[in-house]
Design a protein around this motif. Structure first.
Motif, PDB file in Angstrom:
ATOM      1  N   GLU A 141       0.840  -1.197   0.000  1.00 34.25           N
ATOM      2  CA  GLU A 141       0.000   0.000   0.000  1.00 34.25           C
ATOM      3  C   GLU A 141       0.881   1.254   0.000  1.00 34.25           C
ATOM      4  OE1 GLU A 141      -3.582   1.687  -0.340  1.00 34.25           O
ATOM      5  OE2 GLU A 141      -3.345  -0.464  -0.076  1.00 34.25           O
ATOM      6  N   PRO A 142       0.643   2.174  -0.930  1.00 34.69           N
ATOM      7  CA  PRO A 142       1.446   3.401  -0.973  1.00 34.69           C
ATOM      8  C   PRO A 142       1.192   4.275   0.270  1.00 34.69           C
ATOM      9  CG  PRO A 142       0.098   3.182  -2.958  1.00 34.69           C
ATOM     10  CD  PRO A 142      -0.302   2.099  -2.020  1.00 34.69           C
ATOM     11  N   LYS A 143       2.250   4.993   0.668  1.00 32.96           N
ATOM     12  CA  LYS A 143       2.163   5.916   1.809  1.00 32.96           C
ATOM     13  C   LYS A 143       2.737   7.263   1.397  1.00 32.96           C
ATOM     14  CE  LYS A 143       3.856   4.331   5.657  1.00 32.96           C
ATOM     15  NZ  LYS A 143       4.603   3.610   6.696  1.00 32.96           N
ATOM     16  N   GLU A 144       2.331   8.307   2.093  1.00 35.26           N
ATOM     17  CA  GLU A 144       2.858   9.646   1.825  1.00 35.26           C
ATOM     18  C   GLU A 144       4.302   9.767   2.297  1.00 35.26           C
ATOM     19  OE1 GLU A 144       1.677  12.460   0.286  1.00 35.26           O
ATOM     20  OE2 GLU A 144       0.065  11.175  -0.432  1.00 35.26           O
ATOM     21  N   GLN A 145       4.599   9.277   3.483  1.00 34.73           N
ATOM     22  CA  GLN A 145       5.932   9.397   4.075  1.00 34.73           C
ATOM     23  C   GLN A 145       6.449   8.021   4.481  1.00 34.73           C
ATOM     24  OE1 GLN A 145       7.763  12.245   4.603  1.00 34.73           O
ATOM     25  NE2 GLN A 145       6.215  13.392   3.477  1.00 34.73           N
ATOM     26  N   TRP A 146       7.721   7.763   4.163  1.00 34.79           N
ATOM     27  CA  TRP A 146       8.386   6.521   4.568  1.00 34.79           C
ATOM     28  C   TRP A 146       9.635   6.901   5.381  1.00 34.79           C
ATOM     29  CZ3 TRP A 146       6.947   1.464   3.312  1.00 34.79           C
ATOM     30  CH2 TRP A 146       5.927   1.331   2.371  1.00 34.79           C
ATOM     31  N   THR A 147       9.881   6.119   6.389  1.00 38.92           N
ATOM     32  CA  THR A 147      11.142   6.296   7.120  1.00 38.92           C
ATOM     33  C   THR A 147      12.103   5.211   6.660  1.00 38.92           C
ATOM     34  OG1 THR A 147      10.508   4.830   8.935  1.00 38.92           O
ATOM     35  CG2 THR A 147       9.901   7.172   9.147  1.00 38.92           C
ATOM     36  N   GLU A 148      13.384   5.408   6.953  1.00 35.45           N
ATOM     37  CA  GLU A 148      14.377   4.394   6.551  1.00 35.45           C
ATOM     38  C   GLU A 148      14.126   3.076   7.269  1.00 35.45           C
ATOM     39  OE1 GLU A 148      18.201   4.737   5.406  1.00 35.45           O
ATOM     40  OE2 GLU A 148      18.185   6.885   5.052  1.00 35.45           O
ATOM     41  N   GLU A 149      13.619   3.129   8.470  1.00 37.35           N
ATOM     42  CA  GLU A 149      13.315   1.911   9.228  1.00 37.35           C
ATOM     43  C   GLU A 149      12.167   1.135   8.573  1.00 37.35           C
ATOM     44  OE1 GLU A 149      15.105   0.629  11.694  1.00 37.35           O
ATOM     45  OE2 GLU A 149      16.453   2.305  11.333  1.00 37.35           O
ATOM     46  N   GLU A 150      11.217   1.868   7.995  1.00 41.85           N
ATOM     47  CA  GLU A 150      10.098   1.207   7.315  1.00 41.85           C
ATOM     48  C   GLU A 150      10.535   0.586   5.991  1.00 41.85           C
ATOM     49  OE1 GLU A 150       6.282   3.865   8.775  1.00 41.85           O
ATOM     50  OE2 GLU A 150       7.470   4.563   7.076  1.00 41.85           O
ATOM     51  N   LEU A 151      11.565   1.128   5.354  1.00 38.33           N
ATOM     52  CA  LEU A 151      12.045   0.596   4.076  1.00 38.33           C
ATOM     53  C   LEU A 151      12.912  -0.659   4.236  1.00 38.33           C
ATOM     54  CD1 LEU A 151      13.080   3.849   2.170  1.00 38.33           C
ATOM     55  CD2 LEU A 151      11.102   2.420   1.743  1.00 38.33           C
ATOM     56  N   LYS A 152      13.623  -0.785   5.371  1.00 38.99           N
ATOM     57  CA  LYS A 152      14.585  -1.876   5.565  1.00 38.99           C
ATOM     58  C   LYS A 152      14.024  -3.280   5.333  1.00 38.99           C
ATOM     59  CE  LYS A 152      18.158   0.160   8.296  1.00 38.99           C
ATOM     60  NZ  LYS A 152      18.885   0.181   9.529  1.00 38.99           N
ATOM     61  N   PRO A 153      12.823  -3.605   5.761  1.00 34.10           N
ATOM     62  CA  PRO A 153      12.330  -4.975   5.533  1.00 34.10           C
ATOM     63  C   PRO A 153      12.124  -5.307   4.049  1.00 34.10           C
ATOM     64  CG  PRO A 153      10.968  -3.870   7.179  1.00 34.10           C
ATOM     65  CD  PRO A 153      11.910  -2.857   6.627  1.00 34.10           C
ATOM     66  N   TYR A 154      12.064  -4.305   3.198  1.00 33.57           N
ATOM     67  CA  TYR A 154      11.798  -4.516   1.765  1.00 33.57           C
ATOM     68  C   TYR A 154      13.084  -4.410   0.949  1.00 33.57           C
ATOM     69  CZ  TYR A 154       7.168  -3.607   3.603  1.00 33.57           C
ATOM     70  OH  TYR A 154       6.032  -3.645   4.352  1.00 33.57           O
ATOM     71  N   ASN A 155      14.133  -5.098   1.402  1.00 33.65           N
ATOM     72  CA  ASN A 155      15.440  -4.996   0.753  1.00 33.65           C
ATOM     73  C   ASN A 155      15.712  -6.114  -0.254  1.00 33.65           C
ATOM     74  OD1 ASN A 155      15.787  -7.124   2.443  1.00 33.65           O
ATOM     75  ND2 ASN A 155      17.500  -6.251   3.581  1.00 33.65           N
ATOM     76  N   GLY A 156      14.731  -6.943  -0.550  1.00 32.59           N
ATOM     77  CA  GLY A 156      14.916  -7.997  -1.556  1.00 32.59           C
ATOM     78  C   GLY A 156      15.285  -9.335  -0.984  1.00 32.59           C
ATOM     79  N   ASP A 157      15.393  -9.462   0.326  1.00 31.96           N
ATOM     80  CA  ASP A 157      15.696 -10.764   0.930  1.00 31.96           C
ATOM     81  C   ASP A 157      14.531 -11.735   0.766  1.00 31.96           C
ATOM     82  OD1 ASP A 157      18.204  -9.994   1.666  1.00 31.96           O
ATOM     83  OD2 ASP A 157      17.664  -9.481   3.740  1.00 31.96           O
ATOM     84  N   ASP A 158      13.320 -11.203   0.784  1.00 30.49           N
ATOM     85  CA  ASP A 158      12.131 -12.032   0.568  1.00 30.49           C
ATOM     86  C   ASP A 158      12.004 -12.302  -0.934  1.00 30.49           C
ATOM     87  OD1 ASP A 158       9.714 -13.315   0.693  1.00 30.49           O
ATOM     88  OD2 ASP A 158       8.552 -11.500   1.109  1.00 30.49           O
ATOM     89  N   GLU A 159      11.907 -13.563  -1.319  1.00 26.22           N
ATOM     90  CA  GLU A 159      11.889 -13.937  -2.744  1.00 26.22           C
ATOM     91  C   GLU A 159      10.630 -13.503  -3.482  1.00 26.22           C
ATOM     92  OE1 GLU A 159      14.316 -15.461  -4.594  1.00 26.22           O
ATOM     93  OE2 GLU A 159      15.598 -15.191  -2.845  1.00 26.22           O
ATOM     94  N   THR A 160       9.532 -13.304  -2.752  1.00 25.55           N
ATOM     95  CA  THR A 160       8.283 -12.962  -3.434  1.00 25.55           C
ATOM     96  C   THR A 160       7.742 -11.594  -3.076  1.00 25.55           C
ATOM     97  OG1 THR A 160       7.016 -14.052  -1.693  1.00 25.55           O
ATOM     98  CG2 THR A 160       7.571 -15.374  -3.640  1.00 25.55           C
ATOM     99  N   GLY A 161       8.270 -10.968  -2.054  1.00 22.61           N
ATOM    100  CA  GLY A 161       7.729  -9.697  -1.574  1.00 22.61           C
ATOM    101  C   GLY A 161       8.207  -8.507  -2.388  1.00 22.61           C
ATOM    102  N   PRO A 162       7.736  -7.339  -1.994  1.00 23.14           N
ATOM    103  CA  PRO A 162       8.122  -6.118  -2.708  1.00 23.14           C
ATOM    104  C   PRO A 162       9.570  -5.719  -2.389  1.00 23.14           C
ATOM    105  CG  PRO A 162       6.727  -5.578  -0.848  1.00 23.14           C
ATOM    106  CD  PRO A 162       6.778  -7.067  -0.923  1.00 23.14           C
ATOM    107  N   ILE A 163      10.163  -4.968  -3.302  1.00 23.72           N
ATOM    108  CA  ILE A 163      11.499  -4.393  -3.103  1.00 23.72           C
ATOM    109  C   ILE A 163      11.326  -2.887  -3.269  1.00 23.72           C
ATOM    110  CG2 ILE A 163      13.865  -4.290  -3.949  1.00 23.72           C
ATOM    111  CD1 ILE A 163      13.448  -7.076  -5.144  1.00 23.72           C
ATOM    112  N   LEU A 164      11.601  -2.161  -2.207  1.00 25.55           N
ATOM    113  CA  LEU A 164      11.408  -0.713  -2.232  1.00 25.55           C
ATOM    114  C   LEU A 164      12.743   0.009  -2.338  1.00 25.55           C
ATOM    115  CD1 LEU A 164       8.625  -0.241   0.469  1.00 25.55           C
ATOM    116  CD2 LEU A 164       8.394  -0.582  -1.988  1.00 25.55           C
TER     117      LEU A 164
END
Length: 173
Positions: free
Chosen positions: A112-135
């Motif tokens: 889900e898109p958000k207006e503001q992202w913090t660096e802590e919120e982006l960290k889980p989406y670093n591509g380690d998950d094979e099927t999840g989003p990469i931000l």
């Protein structure tokens, strides 16, 4: 299949026209001159003598020849295209499966898109998950780069930019 059916109908039509013009007895009880080889033999059966003369003549109606050629051509066309039809069917099946897989991957990588992202919120989406989003964040804008998993995923060249603000990395390169 429809071509083969039309050739068979052509054959039946030519035979029915042939019987109409030649008379029904020529089809029901064919004479030797219509469709069979005509052979004339002059032989003697005495010991030591040979066959004197053999005349062989084959007469066939032109409609029968045309029908046979059309049937052979249709059969050759049908057989020659069967491999291509099999390839098209397999490709259609593969394409349908690929479309389903693409839709499934897209739904798994949606966030889900958000207006503001913090660096802590982006960290889980670093591509380690094979099927999840990469931000990936650049100048305050956040991009979902899941389609470029081979570039931004785990172990890929640009994985260092995934899950963080990549503005400085892109500015240096």
């Amino acid at each position: 299949m429809s071509l083969l059916l039309s050739v068979i109908l052509f054959q039946l039509l030519s035979i029915s026209l042939l019987t109409h013009f030649k008379g029904i007895e020529s089809f029901a009880f064919p004479k030797r001159r219509h469709h069979y080889a005509k052979q004339t033999h002059s032989m003697t059966f005495q010991r030591g003598q040979r066959l004197d003369r053999v005349d062989t003549q084959l007469t066939v109606e032109p409609t029968i020849i045309a029908g046979a050629i059309a049937t052979a051509g249709a059969a050759a066309w049908w057989v020659s295209g069967s491999e291509e039809r099999e390839k098209k069917a397999k490709y259609s099946e593969w394409e349908a499966r690929e479309r389903e897989n693409q839709l499934e991957r897209e739904s798994l990588a949606y966030i889900e898109p958000k207006e503001q992202w913090t660096e802590e919120e982006l960290k889980p989406y670093n591509g380690d998950d094979e099927t999840g989003p990469i931000l990936l964040a650049v100048k305050g804008d956040v991009f979902n780069v899941w389609k470029g998993r081979n570039f931004y995923g785990k172990g890929a060249e640009y994985n260092i930019m995934a899950g963080r603000d990549a503005t400085r990395f892109l500015a240096k390169n």
